[in-house]
Design a protein around this motif. Structure first.
Motif, PDB file in Angstrom:
ATOM      1  N   SER B 167       0.840  -1.201   0.000  1.00 34.73           N
ATOM      2  CA  SER B 167       0.000   0.000   0.000  1.00 34.73           C
ATOM      3  C   SER B 167       0.872   1.246   0.000  1.00 34.73           C
ATOM      4  O   SER B 167       2.038   1.201   0.398  1.00 34.73           O
ATOM      5  CB  SER B 167      -0.892   0.029   1.243  1.00 34.73           C
ATOM      6  N   LEU B 182     -11.943   3.609  -8.399  1.00 30.11           N
ATOM      7  CA  LEU B 182     -10.933   2.597  -8.714  1.00 30.11           C
ATOM      8  C   LEU B 182     -11.109   2.101 -10.140  1.00 30.11           C
ATOM      9  O   LEU B 182     -12.229   2.091 -10.672  1.00 30.11           O
ATOM     10  CB  LEU B 182     -11.042   1.429  -7.732  1.00 30.11           C
ATOM     11  N   ALA B 186     -10.004  -4.712 -10.780  1.00 29.06           N
ATOM     12  CA  ALA B 186      -9.669  -5.076  -9.393  1.00 29.06           C
ATOM     13  C   ALA B 186      -8.172  -5.051  -9.126  1.00 29.06           C
ATOM     14  O   ALA B 186      -7.680  -5.782  -8.276  1.00 29.06           O
ATOM     15  CB  ALA B 186     -10.245  -6.446  -9.041  1.00 29.06           C
ATOM     16  N   SER B 189      -7.086  -1.449  -4.659  1.00 29.24           N
ATOM     17  CA  SER B 189      -8.171  -1.335  -3.692  1.00 29.24           C
ATOM     18  C   SER B 189      -7.789  -0.273  -2.676  1.00 29.24           C
ATOM     19  O   SER B 189      -6.644   0.187  -2.632  1.00 29.24           O
ATOM     20  CB  SER B 189      -8.456  -2.674  -3.015  1.00 29.24           C
ATOM     21  N   LEU B 190      -8.770   0.100  -1.872  1.00 27.77           N
ATOM     22  CA  LEU B 190      -8.559   1.177  -0.907  1.00 27.77           C
ATOM     23  C   LEU B 190      -8.447   0.619   0.499  1.00 27.77           C
ATOM     24  O   LEU B 190      -9.233  -0.241   0.904  1.00 27.77           O
ATOM     25  CB  LEU B 190      -9.742   2.147  -0.956  1.00 27.77           C
ATOM     26  N   ASP B 191      -7.474   1.124   1.235  1.00 25.81           N
ATOM     27  CA  ASP B 191      -7.380   0.855   2.658  1.00 25.81           C
ATOM     28  C   ASP B 191      -7.980   2.015   3.453  1.00 25.81           C
ATOM     29  O   ASP B 191      -7.796   2.090   4.659  1.00 25.81           O
ATOM     30  CB  ASP B 191      -5.912   0.657   3.074  1.00 25.81           C
ATOM     31  N   VAL B 194     -13.826   5.491   0.710  1.00 29.13           N
ATOM     32  CA  VAL B 194     -13.886   5.900  -0.695  1.00 29.13           C
ATOM     33  C   VAL B 194     -13.964   7.422  -0.803  1.00 29.13           C
ATOM     34  O   VAL B 194     -13.374   8.015  -1.702  1.00 29.13           O
ATOM     35  CB  VAL B 194     -15.118   5.260  -1.379  1.00 29.13           C
ATOM     36  N   ARG B 209      -3.938   0.144  -2.218  1.00 23.74           N
ATOM     37  CA  ARG B 209      -3.216  -1.135  -2.191  1.00 23.74           C
ATOM     38  C   ARG B 209      -3.162  -1.715  -3.594  1.00 23.74           C
ATOM     39  O   ARG B 209      -4.156  -1.695  -4.328  1.00 23.74           O
ATOM     40  CB  ARG B 209      -3.906  -2.123  -1.250  1.00 23.74           C
ATOM     41  N   ASP B 211      -3.265  -4.726  -5.674  1.00 26.55           N
ATOM     42  CA  ASP B 211      -3.701  -6.112  -5.524  1.00 26.55           C
ATOM     43  C   ASP B 211      -3.291  -7.004  -6.691  1.00 26.55           C
ATOM     44  O   ASP B 211      -3.105  -8.206  -6.527  1.00 26.55           O
ATOM     45  CB  ASP B 211      -5.222  -6.176  -5.388  1.00 26.55           C
ATOM     46  N   ILE B 639      -7.634 -10.596  -6.261  1.00 28.45           N
ATOM     47  CA  ILE B 639      -8.831  -9.752  -6.097  1.00 28.45           C
ATOM     48  C   ILE B 639      -9.245  -9.792  -4.634  1.00 28.45           C
ATOM     49  O   ILE B 639      -9.383 -10.858  -4.032  1.00 28.45           O
ATOM     50  CB  ILE B 639      -9.978 -10.234  -7.007  1.00 28.45           C
ATOM     51  N   ARG B 640      -9.421  -8.613  -4.087  1.00 27.70           N
ATOM     52  CA  ARG B 640      -9.667  -8.501  -2.659  1.00 27.70           C
ATOM     53  C   ARG B 640     -11.124  -8.849  -2.344  1.00 27.70           C
ATOM     54  O   ARG B 640     -12.047  -8.295  -2.958  1.00 27.70           O
ATOM     55  CB  ARG B 640      -9.373  -7.062  -2.253  1.00 27.70           C
ATOM     56  N   HIS B 645     -14.991  -5.371   0.942  1.00 25.70           N
ATOM     57  CA  HIS B 645     -14.881  -5.580  -0.510  1.00 25.70           C
ATOM     58  C   HIS B 645     -15.643  -6.845  -0.890  1.00 25.70           C
ATOM     59  O   HIS B 645     -15.040  -7.846  -1.303  1.00 25.70           O
ATOM     60  CB  HIS B 645     -13.411  -5.695  -0.932  1.00 25.70           C
TER      61      HIS B 645
END
Lengths: 78, 917
Positions: B167, B182, B186, B189-191, B194, B209, B211, B639-640, B645
């Protein structure tokens, strides 16, 4: 002072003094990283017998700003 | 023997004991072993013959600085300048000296020099090291001061690159809320939430992040959009894949029959080979030889090498055979039908049988002309009624599905459904069901190839064909026919557009089917030709990702000797055997696979959205009571899936079951039933939709209606239960060469990881005292700078290390003339170098040194040479030896004259090792 300042920066960055312009900043030289900057600051302190504060060290990030800081500490311009 | 003796500090010379002073020097010795070991690794990019001696300079320097060692303090390389005169030879002992030239509490500078033990100069140079105290370059008064400056100097405020799985914050200035959008696929992704609100400094920070590799995004950087009420900022972010790619070799054949008689192609009179028994009908012998014996024989040969066949199987011909059994009184067709089914059942243990539609053989079709099949009592053979047409099908090459292969023929144009046989979806379903039942418990094919590549011509027809594949759960197609063409970059597997199977997609929203392109259509007449094709295409499939090489043949056209039609030995069978043995020997990393096996790995890597595949082997249940359990594989590595998610997926019933067979589909995860479906439509593939919040293993429970239990049991003659295989794990060891990416080169840290760790139970790293972290960038700079210089060897380098090295990252070298910038996956500049190479004369030293060595060996074996060495020894001992040594000559001289003496080694002449690229 400017000539010596330019020479010190050039020596540390491994470039020709003519490449160092008043507006030159770390963004212009990839090798001007934190280690090079502390080297520049400590060399200037030794050369001109002055001491930079932490704020001055992180604010003076160009030839012109270094020159101004040195002048504010009594180092005469050429 | 392979060994890697450790470098040793053999001398430290000080002007003041236990202190480091200007002029102090040290020598480090490396005896042969490590350089030869690294030189023989199959990985370019490290240049051990130049790199190791230069890197040893730091060990000599460290030995001099040892008296200054304090807890929490170490010296780190800062600058290196080296001018080489020769590389170290593989059998050379290397001696490296460092002499302290400058010393402060922050910096030290050394003159360094490398020579061989025989006195051949290797290099001279300068090494500067800086003191690191408590993790901060000496000179800073505190860590905070250092971090403050670093933050000011940080050039990468928005990363253009992220390491896979890591990340990074992205900060922008805004006075209004910012929403992150995003990219599809995929990949990111966001930690963080949004939508974010600006802080007191007017800044908004998202934590992103990485992925999935940006290879998933068709090789283009992922694009992150940050939206405010009035603006949209886009940030391209690369995510390099540090893992090695996988390369599959697929053997495919179209399993069908050919007669070759005057009314079925007349091939012999046209000089096109002797295939079939040429009686103008497809009789039991044609079937037995071409759809049973030859495919079986191909399987046997492949099994010897661990290879896998994908038989694109014209099941319509099997339906035609069953129809023939109703017309014939010989009983032969019933035997053919049973043998065909046995062949698929047994073959599918290791090989695969996928749909291949020759719709002209479909006996149940209502399409004209009628009747669909003709029966000939004289030959006991059958033939499709429209098999031959003097204008539209003169060579009998067209078997029709879409009908586009033959202009003006209207065939299966409508999509239809599972319940309509004369439609694209229904016809595929009939073949797919037949093959899925024969392979139940072993294989569930997900790839098909239409007969005569009759997928359609117009965009509309191809779009309908694509729909038909997807409606049957088929995700791969092998109708891109490009025999004899150049290698396809990245291999022969790609996402194709739904309108044109030959065209790769250019955005992820176009993704539908995976296409397998055919660049080699062969009858295996020459193993040499196959080998050449394979070797030529191999280079196109290097690098991360999933790649395929695919050949195509027809079992029926594989000609043995002496009878090209009937013989199952010699000829093509021998050539295939030789080709596979050659591939196995020369390309041990290639993976043999069926089309579906390769497809699943491709989908797992590249699918833009989480997908599933219901695996064929039974993992549980009670089939005699109508209960079956199957493992559901999630496709979409990286893919998270978690509470924040969630992902909605569709899980299909195995193709061996029809909607009418099913009472219930139930999905289990972590011993909890998470979804259930009890209503099924005969027209559509039975699926169940589930929303997941974890990637825990999934099981699909299939419960049959009572009336379907007995027929289903016939499909599962082997009632063993199989636990799902372990998911793939990274290699235990790999060493990869750098990859050229346009104007740049990407390097992996494999060699350095090897050197940074102990091996074979030893306590210390293999690269002890050769400073692999510094050597990594040294090797990268040399390789990248000299890549375009042709036949050149390193002459000079000026290298500055700028940032710590993260071995989990890959490294990109950007070259501009002699200057090389080396960045990691964060986009951070790790090192900066200037390299000068020296061109070698043409046909240089490799040949020269080989000739020289050969001549030298000859001389050394000659008596005159030995006499010369003996005279050297006698003179040396007599002049400089001790009395004991002089006395020993009394015994040594007679044995030397008799040719028995040894002890010449110390007096052999030494010659410089020639530079070698």
């Amino acid at each position: 002072m400017t000539t010596r300042l330019r020479q010190i920066i050039a020596d540390i960055l491994g470039v020709s003094p003519s490449e160092i312009q008043p507006t030159s900043t770390p963004g212009d030289f990839p090798q001007w990283d934190s280690a090079a900057h502390i080297e520049i600051i400590l060399s200037l302190e030794a050369e001109f017998g002055v001491a930079f504060t932490p704020e001055e060290m992180s604010e003076a990030l160009s030839l012109a700003e270094l020159q101004t800081t040195l002048q504010s500490k009594g180092v005469p311009p050429e | 023997m392979t060994r890697a003796p450790r470098p040793r500090v053999i001398d430290v010379r000080r002007s003041r004991p236990h202190q480091a002073s200007i002029g102090d020097s040290a020598t480090v010795q490396l005896v042969p072993g490590l350089i030869a070991f690294l030189e023989n690794l199959p990985a370019a990019g490290f240049h051990p013959r130049y790199n190791i001696p230069a890197s040893m300079g730091a060990s000599a320097a460290a030995a001099i600085l040892a008296p200054l060692d304090r807890p929490g303090t170490y010296w780190s390389g800062r600058d290196l300048e080296v001018e080489w005169t020769a590389p170290a030879g593989l059998t050379d002992t290397v001696l490296v000296d460092a002499t302290l030239a400058e010393l402060s509490d922050r910096l030290s500078r050394f003159h360094i020099r490398g020579v061989t033990a025989t006195g051949i100069p290797l290099y001279t140079g300068t090494l500067r090291m800086m003191a690191i105290r408590d993790g901060v370059p000496a000179g800073f008064r505190s860590k905070a001061e250092y971090e403050q400056l670093r933050a000011r100097l940080k050039r990468v405020s928005i990363p253009t690159s992220l390491p896979l799985g890591q990340s990074a914050p992205i900060t922008i200035s805004s006075t209004t809320p910012v929403t992150a959008q995003l990219p599809p696929g995929a990949g990111l992704s966001l930690d963080s939430p949004v939508t974010q609100y600006p802080d007191e400094n007017g800044q908004v920070t998202f934590h992103i992040r990485a992925d999935r590799p940006h290879l998933v995004n068709l090789g283009k950087p992922w694009e992150l959009h940050l939206l405010t009420d009035s603006s949209k900022q886009t940030f391209p972010i690369e995510v390099p894949d540090p893992n090695p790619g996988r390369i599959f070799y697929l053997l495919t054949e179209d399993c069908e029959t050919f007669d070759g008689g005057p009314l079925t192609g007349d091939y012999p009179s046209r000089g096109m080979g002797l295939y079939g028994n040429q009686n103008n009908f497809m009789d039991p012998e044609d079937y037995r030889v071409q759809m049973i014996q030859k495919p079986d024989r191909l399987n046997q040969i492949a099994d010897r090498h661990g290879a896998r066949w994908t038989h694109f199987y014209a099941a319509t011909q099997r339906f035609g055979a069953a129809w023939a059994a109703t017309q014939s009184s010989t009983g032969e067709w019933n035997r053919i039908v049973a043998e065909m089914d046995r062949c698929v059942r047994e073959g599918s243990l290791r090989h695969e049988y996928c749909p291949h539609i020759h719709f002209d053989y479909e006996p149940d079709s209502q399409c004209p002309p009628q009747p669909r099949l003709l029966y000939d009592r004289a030959t006991d053979g059958i033939l499709p009624n429209d098999y031959y047409h003097p204008e539209t099908n003169p060579t009998h090459r067209y078997h029709d599905w879409d009908g586009a292969a033959r202009d003006n023929i209207l065939y299966l144009k409508t999509p239809g459904s599972w319940a309509t046989g004369d439609s694209k979806i229904g016809s595929l379903r009939k073949t797919h069901l037949h093959l899925a039942r024969l392979q139940a418990g072993r294989r569930a094919p997900a790839v098909a190839r239409t007969g005569s590549f009759d997928f359609g011509k117009s965009p509309e027809d191809q779009t309908i064909s694509t729909q038909a594949y997807l409606a049957n759960g088929l995700r791969g197609n092998s109708d891109s026919y490009r025999p004899g063409t150049d290698p396809v970059p990245g291999g022969q597997m790609f996402w194709c557009t739904q309108e044109d199977r030959q065209t790769p997609v250019n955005s992820l929203d176009q993704v539908r089917l995976v296409q397998f392109a055919i660049t080699m259509d062969t009858f295996f007449q020459s193993a040499g030709d196959m080998n050449q094709w394979f070797a030529r295409h191999w280079e196109s499939v290097q690098g991360p990702g999933v790649h395929a090489l695919l050949s195509m043949t027809h079992a029926m056209f594989c000609a043995g000797t002496p009878d090209p039609f009937r013989s199952l030995e010699g000829g093509a069978f021998d050539q295939l055997d030789q080709h596979l043995a050659w591939v196995r020997e020369h390309y041990p990393t290639v993976e043999f696979a069926t089309a579906t096996e390769a497809l699943l790995e491709y989908l797992d890597y590249y699918t833009p959205a989480l997908d599933t595949y219901t695996e064929a082997p039974l993992i549980g249940g009670n089939p005699t009571a109508g209960y079956y359990e199957f493992h559901v594989r999630l496709l979409g590595a990286g893919i998270r899936v978690d509470d924040a998610h969630p992902a909605t997926i569709r899980i299909a019933a195995p193709p061996c079951f029809s909607p009418a067979d099913l009472a219930t589909l139930r999905v289990w995860q972590d011993w909890t039933a998470i979804a259930e479906e009890t209503t099924f439509d005969d027209r559509y593939q039975p699926v169940i939709t589930v929303t997941l919040t974890s990637r825990s293993p999934l099981r699909l429970e299939v419960i049959l209606r009572p009336e379907a239990i007995a027929a289903a049991l016939d499909c599962f003659p082997d009632l063993a239960f199989h636990e799902p295989p372990e998911p793939p794990q990274p290699d235990l060891f790999c060493v990869r060469p750098p990859v050229v990416e346009g104007p740049h080169m990407r390097f992996y840290s494999d060699v350095v990881k090897l050197l940074m760790n102990p091996v074979a139970g030893h306590q210390e790293p293999l690269g002890r005292r050769v400073h692999p972290l510094g050597g990594l960038t040294l090797g990268i700079a040399l390789t990248a700078a000299l890549r375009n210089a042709g036949d050149a060897i390193p002459q000079r380098i000026k290298l500055r290390w700028l940032h710590e090295t993260n071995l989990e990252s890959t490294f990109v070298a950007e070259t501009a003339g002699p200057v090389v910038r080396i960045r990691d996956d964060h986009g951070t500049l790790v090192a900066l170098a200037e390299v000068v190479g020296q061109a070698l004369p043409p046909a240089h030293h490799t040949a020269d040194s080989s000739d020289f060595q050969s001549t030298l060996d000859t001389y050394r074996s000659q008596r005159a040479w030995k006499v010369m060495l003996a005279v050297r020894k006698v003179y040396d001992v007599a002049a400089r030896g001790t009395w004991g040594q002089r006395l020993s000559l009394i015994w040594w001289i007679p044995s030397a004259l008799l040719g028995k003496a040894s002890g010449f080694d110390d007096y052999e002449l030494r010659f410089p090792d020639f530079p070698r690229k």
